[in-house]
Design an enzyme around this catalytic site. Sequence first.
Site, mmCIF file in Angstrom:
data_model
loop_
_atom_site.group_PDB
_atom_site.id
_atom_site.type_symbol
_atom_site.label_atom_id
_atom_site.label_comp_id
_atom_site.label_asym_id
_atom_site.label_seq_id
_atom_site.Cartn_x
_atom_site.Cartn_y
_atom_site.Cartn_z
ATOM 1 N N GLY A 114 1.218 5.336 48.013
ATOM 2 C CA GLY A 114 1.453 5.253 46.582
ATOM 3 C C GLY A 114 2.421 4.144 46.210
ATOM 4 N N THR A 115 2.023 2.912 46.304
ATOM 5 C CA THR A 115 2.921 1.855 46.724
ATOM 6 C C THR A 115 2.881 0.624 45.833
ATOM 7 O OG1 THR A 115 3.370 0.503 48.671
ATOM 8 C CG2 THR A 115 1.106 0.833 48.135
ATOM 9 N N THR A 116 3.768 -0.324 46.126
ATOM 10 C CA THR A 116 3.640 -1.699 45.646
ATOM 11 C C THR A 116 3.828 -2.621 46.837
ATOM 12 O OG1 THR A 116 4.626 -1.075 43.521
ATOM 13 C CG2 THR A 116 4.430 -3.422 43.992
#
Length: 217
Positions: free
Chosen positions: A16-18
């Site tokens: 669930g990232t950047t």
Amino acid sequence: MEKHYTESKVKGVSTGTTILAAIFDGGVVIGSDSRASIGGEYVSSKTINKVIQVHDQIFCCIAGSLADAQAVTKAAKSHLSFHSVQMESPPLVIAAASVLKELCYKNKEELQAGFITAGWDRKKGPQVYVVSLGGMLISQSVTIGGSGSTFIYGYVDAKYKPDMTREECQQFATNALALAMGRDNVSGGVVHLVVITEKGVEHVVVPGDKLPRFHDE
């Protein structure tokens, strides 16, 4: 991203990232935040390092199912290690990206993992490649991914320049990740950056309280 393992709808851990990678004059910066989530709602860890070294001067950032991504990077490391022994030289960055692509494509029905691959090699210098969930491979000068990337496309388009210095590119990456982490509820924690040049590799960690702020929180 969600992954349903049983009919009872148990949700798998995702990043669930950047994630981000950008080429500068003489090298490349690759980086990410450090949160992992379950179902895009519950943050299960704030200390995941999503920047994975697959060879000496080649790294990848992971997005999607954490378990899937870790399995793929482990297989890629083994393949590239064997490849370097066979060739008696370090693998090219495109070779590493192609290994990840093949693993994702051959297992596209089972895997939910995508990657940004970045590194430096003797043939083409600094490079960035995107490997999508289904195994598509694209070369780019700058790229972003993950849930937080939707908030920073405008910033990246406006601020990225391919001839930036190392310091400028490192600040650009830090700013972009900080902006995403400020808006995306499942991106956060600290910023992990890796700077890759002909001379070697440098790891940089920016704690959450040291990140630039662009709005009141």
